[in-house]
Design a protein around this motif. Structure first.
Motif, PDB file in Angstrom:
ATOM      1  N   ILE A  16       0.870  -1.181   0.000  1.00  8.57           N
ATOM      2  CA  ILE A  16       0.000   0.000   0.000  1.00  8.57           C
ATOM      3  C   ILE A  16       0.901   1.224   0.000  1.00  8.57           C
ATOM      4  CG2 ILE A  16      -1.846   1.254   1.150  1.00  8.57           C
ATOM      5  CD1 ILE A  16      -2.810  -1.285   2.381  1.00  8.57           C
ATOM      6  N   GLN A  17       0.684   2.086  -1.001  1.00 10.39           N
ATOM      7  CA  GLN A  17       1.532   3.267  -1.188  1.00 10.39           C
ATOM      8  C   GLN A  17       0.663   4.512  -1.219  1.00 10.39           C
ATOM      9  OE1 GLN A  17       3.054   4.371  -5.237  1.00 10.39           O
ATOM     10  NE2 GLN A  17       5.029   3.771  -4.359  1.00 10.39           N
ATOM     11  N   THR A  18       1.161   5.601  -0.681  1.00 13.10           N
ATOM     12  CA  THR A  18       0.460   6.876  -0.748  1.00 13.10           C
ATOM     13  C   THR A  18       1.466   8.001  -0.995  1.00 13.10           C
ATOM     14  OG1 THR A  18      -1.184   8.285   0.347  1.00 13.10           O
ATOM     15  CG2 THR A  18       0.588   7.412   1.722  1.00 13.10           C
ATOM     16  N   GLY A  19       0.975   9.154  -1.428  1.00 11.14           N
ATOM     17  CA  GLY A  19       1.828  10.321  -1.632  1.00 11.14           C
ATOM     18  C   GLY A  19       2.378  10.471  -3.029  1.00 11.14           C
ATOM     19  N   TYR A  33      -1.251  -6.172  -5.403  1.00 15.03           N
ATOM     20  CA  TYR A  33      -1.174  -7.565  -4.940  1.00 15.03           C
ATOM     21  C   TYR A  33      -0.824  -8.406  -6.150  1.00 15.03           C
ATOM     22  CZ  TYR A  33      -2.416 -11.774  -2.272  1.00 15.03           C
ATOM     23  OH  TYR A  33      -2.381 -12.978  -1.611  1.00 15.03           O
ATOM     24  N   GLY A  34       0.369  -8.975  -6.177  1.00  9.81           N
ATOM     25  CA  GLY A  34       0.858  -9.569  -7.415  1.00  9.81           C
ATOM     26  C   GLY A  34       1.031  -8.454  -8.435  1.00  9.81           C
ATOM     27  N   GLU A  35       0.417  -8.622  -9.602  1.00 12.13           N
ATOM     28  CA  GLU A  35       0.426  -7.556 -10.610  1.00 12.13           C
ATOM     29  C   GLU A  35      -0.959  -6.930 -10.775  1.00 12.13           C
ATOM     30  OE1 GLU A  35       2.096  -9.243 -14.150  1.00 12.13           O
ATOM     31  OE2 GLU A  35       4.147  -9.014 -13.432  1.00 12.13           O
ATOM     32  N   THR A  36      -1.827  -7.147  -9.795  1.00 14.98           N
ATOM     33  CA  THR A  36      -3.135  -6.492  -9.766  1.00 14.98           C
ATOM     34  C   THR A  36      -3.011  -5.214  -8.937  1.00 14.98           C
ATOM     35  OG1 THR A  36      -4.372  -8.553 -10.034  1.00 14.98           O
ATOM     36  CG2 THR A  36      -5.537  -6.711  -9.028  1.00 14.98           C
ATOM     37  N   ILE A  37      -3.473  -4.093  -9.503  1.00 16.24           N
ATOM     38  CA  ILE A  37      -3.340  -2.783  -8.849  1.00 16.24           C
ATOM     39  C   ILE A  37      -4.699  -2.081  -8.820  1.00 16.24           C
ATOM     40  CG2 ILE A  37      -2.275  -0.496  -8.973  1.00 16.24           C
ATOM     41  CD1 ILE A  37       0.081  -1.806 -10.436  1.00 16.24           C
ATOM     42  N   VAL A  38      -5.041  -1.541  -7.662  1.00 14.17           N
ATOM     43  CA  VAL A  38      -6.275  -0.770  -7.499  1.00 14.17           C
ATOM     44  C   VAL A  38      -5.923   0.569  -6.850  1.00 14.17           C
ATOM     45  CG1 VAL A  38      -8.581  -0.681  -6.477  1.00 14.17           C
ATOM     46  CG2 VAL A  38      -7.654  -2.874  -7.253  1.00 14.17           C
ATOM     47  N   LEU A  39      -6.368   1.651  -7.469  1.00 16.76           N
ATOM     48  CA  LEU A  39      -6.243   2.984  -6.887  1.00 16.76           C
ATOM     49  C   LEU A  39      -7.532   3.292  -6.134  1.00 16.76           C
ATOM     50  CD1 LEU A  39      -4.967   5.848  -6.577  1.00 16.76           C
ATOM     51  CD2 LEU A  39      -6.089   6.428  -8.747  1.00 16.76           C
ATOM     52  N   VAL A  40      -7.407   3.638  -4.849  1.00 12.93           N
ATOM     53  CA  VAL A  40      -8.589   3.947  -4.040  1.00 12.93           C
ATOM     54  C   VAL A  40      -8.452   5.361  -3.488  1.00 12.93           C
ATOM     55  CG1 VAL A  40     -10.106   3.220  -2.180  1.00 12.93           C
ATOM     56  CG2 VAL A  40      -8.728   1.517  -3.383  1.00 12.93           C
ATOM     57  N   LEU A 130     -11.661  -2.805  -0.602  1.00 11.03           N
ATOM     58  CA  LEU A 130     -11.941  -2.526   0.805  1.00 11.03           C
ATOM     59  C   LEU A 130     -10.656  -2.218   1.568  1.00 11.03           C
ATOM     60  CD1 LEU A 130     -12.094  -3.896   3.911  1.00 11.03           C
ATOM     61  CD2 LEU A 130     -13.824  -2.260   3.186  1.00 11.03           C
ATOM     62  N   ASN A 131      -9.602  -2.989   1.313  1.00  9.47           N
ATOM     63  CA  ASN A 131      -8.334  -2.726   2.000  1.00  9.47           C
ATOM     64  C   ASN A 131      -7.819  -1.321   1.679  1.00  9.47           C
ATOM     65  OD1 ASN A 131      -7.961  -5.262   3.355  1.00  9.47           O
ATOM     66  ND2 ASN A 131      -7.528  -6.173   1.370  1.00  9.47           N
ATOM     67  N   GLY A 132      -7.956  -0.923   0.404  1.00  5.20           N
ATOM     68  CA  GLY A 132      -7.547   0.420   0.012  1.00  5.20           C
ATOM     69  C   GLY A 132      -8.438   1.491   0.599  1.00  5.20           C
ATOM     70  N   ALA A 133      -9.755   1.218   0.652  1.00  4.44           N
ATOM     71  CA  ALA A 133     -10.687   2.210   1.199  1.00  4.44           C
ATOM     72  C   ALA A 133     -10.401   2.467   2.675  1.00  4.44           C
ATOM     73  CB  ALA A 133     -12.124   1.735   1.012  1.00  4.44           C
ATOM     74  N   GLU A 138      -8.013   5.974   6.763  1.00  5.61           N
ATOM     75  CA  GLU A 138      -7.103   6.071   7.903  1.00  5.61           C
ATOM     76  C   GLU A 138      -6.145   7.253   7.758  1.00  5.61           C
ATOM     77  OE1 GLU A 138      -6.490   3.959  10.951  1.00  5.61           O
ATOM     78  OE2 GLU A 138      -8.622   4.016  10.457  1.00  5.61           O
ATOM     79  N   ILE A 139      -5.641   7.496   6.537  1.00  9.00           N
ATOM     80  CA  ILE A 139      -4.640   8.567   6.360  1.00  9.00           C
ATOM     81  C   ILE A 139      -5.276   9.905   6.028  1.00  9.00           C
ATOM     82  CG2 ILE A 139      -2.894   6.901   5.618  1.00  9.00           C
ATOM     83  CD1 ILE A 139      -3.360   7.875   2.735  1.00  9.00           C
TER      84      ILE A 139
END
Length: 709
Positions: A16-19, A33-40, A130-133, A138-139
């Motif tokens: 999980i990356q931010t900024g 996760y692996g090569e699957t990417i979701v921007l939330v 959900l993990n990204g949300a 949180e941040i």
């Protein structure tokens, strides 16, 4: 400043990356996760909405086809229109565990958007949303009682695994998504192949254990970002007005809550609230919202007090008692199967229709085009709850309830190779007062059996509720709509007498303990079996025959080399067969031919033609063929397109002949029998075998060509 943390989940790296991207949002994270990417991303406005008394939260999930390295297959070649079913379901999956964790009274417009940017066709992006949300909230400066996390649990060969791949899920007998906090489970969604309650509990808490590293990762991320949360100024309660309303309306609301009928109870409560506001007079004219909020809170508290402290329910049932049940099968004469299921004031009509392979639903997904031979569509018209609304397309709720019922039913359907039909069930909710989705499961099961579909076992479903205050905990079976509204849990469980096929649990409190979950599942099992008994009093097994109005579907394997012969140049042959027999014909690359017709005679006729063209000759089979060549030693007969055999002169007649042309001519159509096929593939035919030897002239089994050569 870019900040990134990683952890290992199920043999893959979750980061999980931010900024780095989408920095103008209140919070944004890049989840891989692996090569699957979701921007939330999450954004919450700075001004409250004074006109609402609910959480104005919207959650969107978007799958971009480019994420899988493809161009969309529609006319416009872009992602357009309303969300797909998968997008809708994932948005709900993300929304449901988030919603209870916002503070009460938070009325700032808030939006979560999850966008799939890359899909490796191994790891499903849905749980990343959900993990990204949670991480984005949180941040951010948005008040949120997290963090929470989500994993998928599967079981292969008796071994539980976390986040199984898309291929592994196809052979897994448990497929359940678990969302939780550090100390408890907050949401469950999934099912199993008739698994026990103990096995389901084990899977759920295995998932809860495996999601803990994701929570720890979010805590590190939040600490590193260091954003201050907004401070909400809670409005001081007006004790004077609350006391006035309590004195005026409290006893009346308590009395109205004892009315068993939903419509009558609803009207009585509505009248009490209107009368109370009128009694308060003009001094409170501009405080209507506050008055009604207090009245609604009072109704909520009195309903819970009735259960926790008085030990009774709205309709005076025991906590584990099921409402009266009535079932009917075959209520609709022209559909291929139907069932009417009534439980208390919830009533569902299910209509089943059968079709051929061409009726399968075709859906474009990130993994490619998929076909669905089983569909279950849920409709919730406004009249089922006594309302007046404009009917429209399926809502998110309709799609979610239909998918839950579909998941419950599909585990008992026969394999496609044993039952060639496409199955569609439509659920029409005619009345609703608690768990129409589980009523849909029951009605659908009745319709399938009425239609003669050879299901493994009938399925029933039940909705469980919970009311908890401190140490006082009550689990309710077969909840009413009001008990769902004022309670702390909506836990739906469906299955057969052998085990669970589908579960869905949402809670309104922060988390749920294992003891409560076990008690709810055990109580649900007893209710589910009781409902099954009532259903089986009406119909206890699939009917032996399909409806006379159902289509006839045949399947036959032909030689793959013969596919072109059946299709013909430009499809001419297959179109001709379909036109002449009034059928629909499908052929796949392996040589499986499926024939569908409304009449058996038409299907039989088409099958005979297809076999005649597509099956390799077999010894003992009889054919009608054309004489294509005459020689001194016999005649060559074409018995199929591109297939010829030799009738030796000795096999032309049961008596001696001097010349082949004494009996047959080139261009004649004669009947012959296959008497041998050599290892080299040469076909030996006999005309004699089909003639009587005592008739010296022999039967005239020739059809003279109009212009014999």
């Amino acid at each position: 400043m870019e900040i990134s943390f990683k952890t290992q989940i199920g043999g893959e790296t979750l980061s999980i990356q931010t900024g780095k991207v989408a920095k103008q949002a209140s919070g944004s994270v890049w989840v891989q996760y692996g090569e699957t990417i979701v921007l939330v991303t999450v954004v919450s406005t700075g001004e409250e909405r004074p006109d609402v008394d609910f959480l104005p939260l919207s959650v969107e999930y978007q799958e971009k086809i480019y994420a899988a390295g493809r161009i969309p297959g529609n006319y416009f070649r872009r992602e357009i229109g309303r969300p797909s079913e998968k997008e809708t379901l994932t948005a709900r999956l993300t929304d449901r565990p988030l919603r209870p964790l916002f503070p009460k009274g938070y009325c700032f417009e808030t939006q979560v958007i999850a966008t799939v940017l890359s899909m490796d066709k191994v790891n499903d992006p849905d749980i990343l949303a959900l993990n990204g949300a949670s991480a984005a909230l949180e941040i951010s400066d948005i008040p949120f009682d997290g963090p929470i996390a989500m994993v998928r649990v599967g079981r292969i060969d008796g071994e539980l695994i976390v986040n199984p791949s898309i291929e592994q899920r196809k052979i897994s007998d448990i497929d359940v998504i678990v969302a939780g906090s550090k100390t408890g489970v907050i949401m469950v969604e999934g099912g199993g192949d008739m698994v026990s309650e103990a096995e389901m509990i084990e899977a759920i808490y295995y998932g809860h254990e495996k999601l803990q590293p994701i929570i720890e990762l979010q805590e590190k991320l939040k600490e590193s970002v260091g954003v201050q949360k907004r401070v909400l100024e809670a409005a001081a309660p007006d004790k004077e007005i609350a006391e006035k309303i309590q004195a005026e309306a409290g006893p009346k609301i308590a009395e109205a809550l004892s009315i068993a009928g939903k419509i009558e109870r609803k009207k009585a409560l509505s009248d009490i609230k209107a009368q109370t506001f009128e009694t308060l007079g003009e001094a409170y004219e501009d405080r209507k919202k506050d008055v009604y909020r207090i009245l609604n809170d009072m109704e909520h508290d009195l309903c819970r007090d009735m259960i926790l402290n008085q030990g009774r329910r709205i309709d005076n049932r025991q906590f584990d008692e099921i409402r009266p049940i009535a079932c009917e099968a075959g209520i609709l004469p022209r559909v291929h199967g139907s069932g009417l299921f009534t439980r208390g004031e919830t009533q569902v009509l299910a209509a089943m229709t059968l079709g051929s392979g061409q009726d399968e639903q075709r859906v474009e997904t990130l993994s490619g085009e998929e076909t669905k031979p089983f569909m279950l569509h849920y409709n919730f018209p406004p009249y089922c709850v006594g309302e007046v609304k404009r009917p429209g397309g399926p809502s998110r709720r309709d799609i979610g309830h239909g998918t839950l019922a579909k998941r419950a039913i599909e585990k008992v359907l026969p394999p496609k190779e044993d039952f060639e039909y496409t199955i569609r069930i439509v659920s029409e909710v005619l009345e609703s007062n608690g768990s129409s989705s589980m009523g849909t499961v029951c009605a659908a099961s009745l319709a399938l059996m009425d239609g003669g579909v050879p299901i493994k076992d009938p399925v029933s479903g039940i909705a469980m509720g919970l009311v908890a205050e401190g140490e006082k905990i009550v689990v309710l079976s077969d909840i009413l709509g009001d008990e769902d509204h004022t309670g702390d849990m909506d836990f739906k469980v469906a299955g057969t007498k052998k085990g669970i096929t589908a579960v869905q649990m949402d809670i309104k409190i922060k988390e749920l303990s294992r003891n409560i979950l076990e008690k709810a599942l055990d109580q649900a099992k007893a209710g589910r079996l009781h409902i099954l008994e009532k259903m089986q009093e009406t119909i206890n097994a699939p009917r032996k025959e399909l409806s006379p109005y159902a289509p006839i579907v045949y399947s036959v394997q032909i030689s793959p080399e013969r596919i072109g012969d059946i299709i013909g140049p430009g499809g001419k042959m297959i179109r001709s067969i379909q036109s002449d027999t009034d059928t629909q014909i499908e052929i796949d690359d392996s040589g499986i031919v499926k024939i569908a017709a409304l009449k058996k005679d038409d299907a039989d006729k088409a099958m005979e033609i297809v076999k005649g063209i597509g099956m390799d000759p077999e010894i003992g089979e009889t054919y009608e063929g054309s004489v294509v060549k005459i020689t001194d030693f016999g005649a060559f007969v074409q018995i199929k397109p591109k297939t010829e055999g030799l009738v030796h002169i000795s096999e032309i007649a049961p008596y001696r002949i001097k010349k082949v042309t004494d009996e047959i001519q080139q261009g004649d159509t004669i009947k012959v029998k296959v008497i041998d096929i050599t290892p080299e593939g040469r076909i030996k035919l006999s005309r004699k075998a089909l003639m009587t030897s005592d008739n010296k002239s022999g039967p005239d089994n020739r059809k003279k060509h109009s212009n014999p050569q």
